[in-house]
Design an enzyme around this catalytic site. Structure first.
Site, PDB file in Angstrom:
ATOM      1  N   LYS A 193     -20.352  -2.391 -33.840  1.00 59.13           N
ATOM      2  CA  LYS A 193     -20.541  -2.227 -35.288  1.00 59.13           C
ATOM      3  C   LYS A 193     -22.014  -2.072 -35.642  1.00 59.13           C
ATOM      4  O   LYS A 193     -22.351  -1.604 -36.707  1.00 59.13           O
ATOM      5  CB  LYS A 193     -19.918  -3.395 -36.043  1.00 59.13           C
ATOM      6  CG  LYS A 193     -20.496  -4.728 -35.667  1.00 59.13           C
ATOM      7  CD  LYS A 193     -19.588  -5.863 -36.072  1.00 59.13           C
ATOM      8  CE  LYS A 193     -19.994  -7.125 -35.330  1.00 59.13           C
ATOM      9  NZ  LYS A 193     -18.903  -7.947 -34.920  1.00 59.13           N
ATOM     10  N   LYS A 252     -22.517   0.613 -25.641  1.00 61.05           N
ATOM     11  CA  LYS A 252     -21.230   0.027 -26.025  1.00 61.05           C
ATOM     12  C   LYS A 252     -20.857   0.420 -27.455  1.00 61.05           C
ATOM     13  O   LYS A 252     -21.726   0.484 -28.321  1.00 61.05           O
ATOM     14  CB  LYS A 252     -21.417  -1.494 -25.899  1.00 61.05           C
ATOM     15  CG  LYS A 252     -20.250  -2.347 -26.320  1.00 61.05           C
ATOM     16  CD  LYS A 252     -20.563  -3.816 -26.094  1.00 61.05           C
ATOM     17  CE  LYS A 252     -20.311  -4.578 -27.398  1.00 61.05           C
ATOM     18  NZ  LYS A 252     -20.022  -5.984 -27.251  1.00 61.05           N
ATOM     19  N   LYS A 299     -29.592 -11.488 -29.803  1.00 58.89           N
ATOM     20  CA  LYS A 299     -29.476 -11.528 -31.267  1.00 58.89           C
ATOM     21  C   LYS A 299     -30.744 -12.077 -31.906  1.00 58.89           C
ATOM     22  O   LYS A 299     -31.178 -11.589 -32.941  1.00 58.89           O
ATOM     23  CB  LYS A 299     -28.274 -12.384 -31.684  1.00 58.89           C
ATOM     24  CG  LYS A 299     -26.920 -11.727 -31.437  1.00 58.89           C
ATOM     25  CD  LYS A 299     -25.820 -12.527 -32.123  1.00 58.89           C
ATOM     26  CE  LYS A 299     -24.437 -11.984 -31.768  1.00 58.89           C
ATOM     27  NZ  LYS A 299     -23.360 -12.860 -32.282  1.00 58.89           N
TER      28      LYS A 299
HETATM   29  P1  AMP Z   1     -17.584  -8.103 -31.572  1.00 54.96           P
HETATM   30  O1  AMP Z   1     -17.151  -7.012 -32.463  1.00 54.96           O
HETATM   31  O2  AMP Z   1     -18.793  -7.747 -30.759  1.00 54.96           O
HETATM   32  O3  AMP Z   1     -17.700  -9.438 -32.259  1.00 54.96           O
HETATM   33  O4  AMP Z   1     -16.442  -8.300 -30.469  1.00 54.96           O
HETATM   34  C1  AMP Z   1     -15.139  -8.751 -30.732  1.00 54.96           C
HETATM   35  C2  AMP Z   1     -14.318  -8.650 -29.451  1.00 54.96           C
HETATM   36  O5  AMP Z   1     -14.147  -7.285 -29.076  1.00 54.96           O
HETATM   37  C3  AMP Z   1     -14.968  -9.345 -28.253  1.00 54.96           C
HETATM   38  O6  AMP Z   1     -13.964  -9.946 -27.444  1.00 54.96           O
HETATM   39  C4  AMP Z   1     -15.663  -8.222 -27.530  1.00 54.96           C
HETATM   40  O7  AMP Z   1     -15.834  -8.483 -26.183  1.00 54.96           O
HETATM   41  C5  AMP Z   1     -14.708  -7.033 -27.787  1.00 54.96           C
HETATM   42  N1  AMP Z   1     -15.464  -5.775 -27.846  1.00 54.96           N
HETATM   43  C6  AMP Z   1     -16.406  -5.444 -28.764  1.00 54.96           C
HETATM   44  N2  AMP Z   1     -16.902  -4.200 -28.540  1.00 54.96           N
HETATM   45  C7  AMP Z   1     -16.247  -3.728 -27.450  1.00 54.96           C
HETATM   46  C8  AMP Z   1     -16.311  -2.500 -26.717  1.00 54.96           C
HETATM   47  N3  AMP Z   1     -17.132  -1.510 -27.068  1.00 54.96           N
HETATM   48  N4  AMP Z   1     -15.503  -2.363 -25.658  1.00 54.96           N
HETATM   49  C9  AMP Z   1     -14.660  -3.335 -25.291  1.00 54.96           C
HETATM   50  N5  AMP Z   1     -14.556  -4.523 -25.939  1.00 54.96           N
HETATM   51  C10 AMP Z   1     -15.339  -4.729 -26.996  1.00 54.96           C
END
Ligand code: AMP
Ligand code: TRP
Length: 357
Positions: free
Chosen positions: A222, A219, A129
């Site tokens: 957002k 992955k 980040k």
């Molecule tokens: P974030 O949106 O990156 O803050 O992630 C929020 C939660 O969703 C965290 O526990 C991440 O590990 C999970 N997460 C985010 N993106 C993915 C993805 N593409 N596949 C699986 N889990 C995800």
């Protein structure tokens, strides 16, 4: 002679006998996406059946990068509404906003004084980040983000001698932060006496990594380069269907699982399997010889069937903000009851003088 309580007993009935679960999610998007849902949030809903649950929308974490206040306020409510709409039951589980429980920030300070600078510097998510933000755009808050996360978790520690576990459902990318949390809990216990239970990461297999529909090597996130690669939970049915029909597939026309040669189809198979609860081999058999078109069309329907009710319930919850605020106040009250007690113990152990009455 009374038997020792079994914390896993499904008929435990009282929350006090159950293991605890704690997790958090940032309100940094207008909607959660399919990756969040399959990688994390679906587990939150399931775990409340067997755990005493605490789920928070982590707005303090959301200000570690530049943000717009009005947007943060809005997204915090939308995030909370989605959690409730997905099936987190406010009568059983505490759904709350992190900043409503000031002990999170207070414990984070104490833990930051137990964290080595080098130790914090090794957090890979910070490195990623901060590389994106540049030196001047990188805040100290972003650096200490994992310590605040450790505080989120450890505030809800069961009593160390109660034999109750503390579980944290997260995606694979949070493993290192969970390790740091365990290290800090151990260090605190060692220096100041048994206070914290070491939390366990609860990382789902299979659905753990959902990739981008347009770039199946990356992955689903957002921060993706194009919205075409992400399925939002709150997306309108039309565009949602279109995105799935236009998802990148691979050369050939066979619906088969092959992570290396068919990353696109493999991702779609994983999504289908996780949402419908059908194994990948069964899906491969169902679509043998039928080509990508029918497969995608059916998958789109499965995704719509999952998300349409969630979207409708979310909009309804957002329609009555006073009611939503009341639900969140109740969640914060429940969380506070535990957090305040933990913090009293921490203050005493660390050597802070109690405030006279
Ligand atoms: P974030 O949106 O990156 O803050 O992630 C929020 C939660 O969703 C965290 O526990 C991440 O590990 C999970 N997460 C985010 N993106 C993915 C993805 N593409 N596949 C699986 N889990 C995800
Ligand atoms: N860092 C987590 C993420 O990006 C969010 C989070 C904050 C969290 N506090 C937490 C997750 C406590 C689990 C427990 O997904």
């Amino acid at each position: 002679m009374p038997e020792a309580p079994n914390p896993e007993a499904s008929d435990a009935g009282t929350a006090a006998a159950q293991p605890r679960v704690l997790s958090g999610i940032q309100p940094t998007a207008d909607s959660f996406h399919l990756g969040n849902y399959l990688g994390a949030l679906r587990q939150w809903v399931a775990m409340q059946d067997t755990h005493e649950a605490f789920y928070c929308v982590v707005d303090l974490h959301a200000i570690t990068v530049e943000h717009d206040p009005a947007l943060l306020r809005r997204r915090t409510k939308v995030a909370a509404a989605q959690l409730l709409a997905m099936g987190i039951d406010p009568d059983r589980s505490a759904v709350f906003v992190q900043s409503h429980v000031p002990e999170h920030a207070e414990l984070a300070w104490v833990l930051s004084c137990l964290t080595g600078f080098g130790e914090a510097s090794r957090m890979t998510q910070f490195k990623d980040k901060s590389a994106k933000q540049g030196t001047s755009g990188t805040s100290v808050g972003l650096f200490t983000y994992p310590i605040l996360q450790a505080a989120d978790i450890l505030l809800y520690t069961p009593e160390p001698d109660a034999g109750r576990a503390l579980r944290v459902p997260v995606g694979e990318d949070q493993r290192q932060h969970l390790e740091l949390t365990r290290t800090l809990a151990q260090r605190f216990n060692h220096r100041f006496g048994e206070t914290f239970v070491l939390p366990d990461a609860h990382i789902p297999e299979g659905a753990a990594k959902i990739t981008d529909l347009q770039e199946p090597g990356a992955k689903m996130s957002k921060s993706a380069s194009s919205p075409q690669g992400i399925i939002d939970v709150l997306e309108e049915p039309g565009p949602m269907r279109k995105k799935i029909m236009r998802a990148v597939t691979d050369t050939g026309s066979e619906v088969v699982y092959d992570e290396e040669k068919k990353a696109g189809v493999t991702n779609l198979l994983r999504i289908y399997s996780a949402l419908e609860g059908t194994s990948v081999p069964d899906l491969e058999a169902r679509y043998a010889g039928s080509g990508y078109g029918q497969f995608k069309k059916d998958l789109a329907q499965v995704v719509l069937d999952t998300f349409t009710p969630i979207r409708e319930r979310t909009l309804k919850l957002l329609d009555d903000e006073e009611h939503l605020d009341r639900l969140l106040a109740r969640g914060a009250e429940r969380a506070s009851a535990v957090a305040v007690r933990t913090m009293e113990t921490v203050r005493e152990r660390v050597g802070f003088v109690g405030r006279g009455r």
